[in-house]
Design an enzyme around this catalytic site. Sequence first.
Site, PDB file in Angstrom:
ATOM      1  N   GLU A   1      34.456  11.240  38.628  1.00 57.86           N
ATOM      2  CA  GLU A   1      35.068  12.176  37.697  1.00 57.86           C
ATOM      3  C   GLU A   1      36.544  11.825  37.557  1.00 57.86           C
ATOM      4  O   GLU A   1      37.273  11.762  38.552  1.00 57.86           O
ATOM      5  CB  GLU A   1      34.907  13.631  38.131  1.00 57.86           C
ATOM      6  CG  GLU A   1      35.509  14.589  37.117  1.00 57.86           C
ATOM      7  CD  GLU A   1      34.993  16.019  37.214  1.00 57.86           C
ATOM      8  OE1 GLU A   1      35.634  16.909  36.610  1.00 57.86           O
ATOM      9  OE2 GLU A   1      33.962  16.246  37.884  1.00 57.86           O
TER      10      GLU A   1
ATOM     11  N   GLU B   1      42.403  12.641  40.648  1.00 53.03           N
ATOM     12  CA  GLU B   1      43.318  13.600  40.024  1.00 53.03           C
ATOM     13  C   GLU B   1      44.700  13.461  40.652  1.00 53.03           C
ATOM     14  O   GLU B   1      44.878  13.753  41.832  1.00 53.03           O
ATOM     15  CB  GLU B   1      42.792  15.020  40.221  1.00 53.03           C
ATOM     16  CG  GLU B   1      43.708  16.112  39.715  1.00 53.03           C
ATOM     17  CD  GLU B   1      43.960  16.011  38.218  1.00 53.03           C
ATOM     18  OE1 GLU B   1      45.109  15.653  37.856  1.00 53.03           O
ATOM     19  OE2 GLU B   1      43.030  16.263  37.435  1.00 53.03           O
TER      20      GLU B   1
ATOM     21  N   ASP C   1      43.838  15.193  29.176  1.00 51.05           N
ATOM     22  CA  ASP C   1      45.112  15.466  28.522  1.00 51.05           C
ATOM     23  C   ASP C   1      45.052  14.944  27.090  1.00 51.05           C
ATOM     24  O   ASP C   1      44.792  13.758  26.868  1.00 51.05           O
ATOM     25  CB  ASP C   1      46.245  14.782  29.289  1.00 51.05           C
ATOM     26  CG  ASP C   1      47.620  15.296  28.886  1.00 51.05           C
ATOM     27  OD1 ASP C   1      47.873  15.403  27.670  1.00 51.05           O
ATOM     28  OD2 ASP C   1      48.437  15.580  29.763  1.00 51.05           O
TER      29      ASP C   1
ATOM     30  N   LYS D   1      50.603  14.352  20.076  1.00 50.01           N
ATOM     31  CA  LYS D   1      51.478  13.674  19.121  1.00 50.01           C
ATOM     32  C   LYS D   1      50.958  12.271  18.837  1.00 50.01           C
ATOM     33  O   LYS D   1      50.539  11.553  19.744  1.00 50.01           O
ATOM     34  CB  LYS D   1      52.901  13.610  19.667  1.00 50.01           C
ATOM     35  CG  LYS D   1      53.557  14.986  19.822  1.00 50.01           C
ATOM     36  CD  LYS D   1      54.970  14.874  20.352  1.00 50.01           C
ATOM     37  CE  LYS D   1      55.609  16.263  20.506  1.00 50.01           C
ATOM     38  NZ  LYS D   1      56.986  16.165  21.050  1.00 50.01           N
TER      39      LYS D   1
ATOM     40  N   ASP E   1      38.154  19.620  23.498  1.00 47.10           N
ATOM     41  CA  ASP E   1      38.269  20.627  22.448  1.00 47.10           C
ATOM     42  C   ASP E   1      39.236  20.169  21.357  1.00 47.10           C
ATOM     43  O   ASP E   1      39.654  20.971  20.526  1.00 47.10           O
ATOM     44  CB  ASP E   1      38.751  21.953  23.039  1.00 47.10           C
ATOM     45  CG  ASP E   1      40.091  21.825  23.752  1.00 47.10           C
ATOM     46  OD1 ASP E   1      40.352  20.752  24.332  1.00 47.10           O
ATOM     47  OD2 ASP E   1      40.876  22.789  23.741  1.00 47.10           O
TER      48      ASP E   1
ATOM     49  N   THR F   1      34.536  25.313  32.742  1.00 51.00           N
ATOM     50  CA  THR F   1      35.765  25.105  33.496  1.00 51.00           C
ATOM     51  C   THR F   1      36.895  25.954  32.923  1.00 51.00           C
ATOM     52  O   THR F   1      36.791  26.515  31.832  1.00 51.00           O
ATOM     53  CB  THR F   1      36.181  23.629  33.456  1.00 51.00           C
ATOM     54  OG1 THR F   1      36.601  23.304  32.113  1.00 51.00           O
ATOM     55  CG2 THR F   1      35.024  22.714  33.859  1.00 51.00           C
ATOM     56  N   ARG F   2      37.980  26.004  33.651  1.00 49.91           N
ATOM     57  CA  ARG F   2      39.134  26.785  33.194  1.00 49.91           C
ATOM     58  C   ARG F   2      39.672  26.254  31.876  1.00 49.91           C
ATOM     59  O   ARG F   2      40.164  27.005  31.032  1.00 49.91           O
ATOM     60  CB  ARG F   2      40.224  26.778  34.273  1.00 49.91           C
ATOM     61  CG  ARG F   2      40.697  25.400  34.652  1.00 49.91           C
ATOM     62  CD  ARG F   2      41.427  25.404  35.997  1.00 49.91           C
ATOM     63  NE  ARG F   2      42.561  26.308  35.994  1.00 49.91           N
ATOM     64  CZ  ARG F   2      43.767  25.953  36.440  1.00 49.91           C
ATOM     65  NH1 ARG F   2      43.982  24.741  36.921  1.00 49.91           N
ATOM     66  NH2 ARG F   2      44.758  26.809  36.419  1.00 49.91           N
TER      67      ARG F   2
ATOM     68  N   GLU G   1      37.833  24.692  29.497  1.00 42.85           N
ATOM     69  CA  GLU G   1      36.907  25.094  28.446  1.00 42.85           C
ATOM     70  C   GLU G   1      37.136  26.560  28.076  1.00 42.85           C
ATOM     71  O   GLU G   1      37.147  26.918  26.891  1.00 42.85           O
ATOM     72  CB  GLU G   1      35.473  24.892  28.888  1.00 42.85           C
ATOM     73  CG  GLU G   1      34.471  25.235  27.783  1.00 42.85           C
ATOM     74  CD  GLU G   1      33.038  25.242  28.276  1.00 42.85           C
ATOM     75  OE1 GLU G   1      32.218  24.506  27.709  1.00 42.85           O
ATOM     76  OE2 GLU G   1      32.740  26.000  29.225  1.00 42.85           O
TER      77      GLU G   1
END
Length: 234
Positions: free
Chosen positions: A69, A94, A143, A147, A179, A212-213, A215
């Site tokens: 992941e 991460e 992320d 821009k 998203d 997830t947070r 989403e």
Amino acid sequence: MTDDINSTPERRNFYGRHHGKTLRPSQKAYLAEDLEPLRPANTSQTDNPQRAVIDPATLFNDTRPLWLEIGFGGGEHLVHMAALNPQVGIIGCEPFVNGVAMLLGKIRAANVNNLRVHPEDVRDLFDILPDACIAKTFLNYPDPWPKARHHRRRFVTPNHLLPLARVMIPGAEFRVATDIDDYVRQTLEEVPPAGFTLINQSATPWDDWISTRYEQKAIREGRPQHYLTFQRNG
């Protein structure tokens, strides 16, 4: 003689900051007590400066399938997948310290033992993993770098996708959740040429998905969700 430093391509980070708000005492304890036993050996620049290729079997001391992941956020999905698939070893990458601390707390609560945590750049792993050793990869709500001048920092660019394709087993699944409509556009443009085939694109998540947070934030803010599934070409 070639100057190795000058001949190495510039690494643009596909993630943002390393640190967020001040950690709670419990989170500091998780980092101090739990991280090192879960950190895979010989993967970082510090403990493997020569970037020697490792034997994937050393990650879990067996030959179980390996999943990856990339950017696990708060760790909800990573722990969920580990609990659902105890026969698999999952490596979570991460660099955001607060996310790592949140994950470690969730690992304690769930009592799963099939995870390894690389609290740094996933490209460190790409450097030292052999060809065709990862059986599934997740990229959830990365992320977005919204821009236009920052789009080359997104994970879905050749500098990241080609090394990913190299370490994935032919036929392996690569899942992307986002998203951001323009991230979908770039994903559809960049991922197939790197060695993948799109096998599904949906507004509905996978059957084994956990919200997830990130989403939930997208839902609250009215942004549609996209779930794309690719397969590594054989």
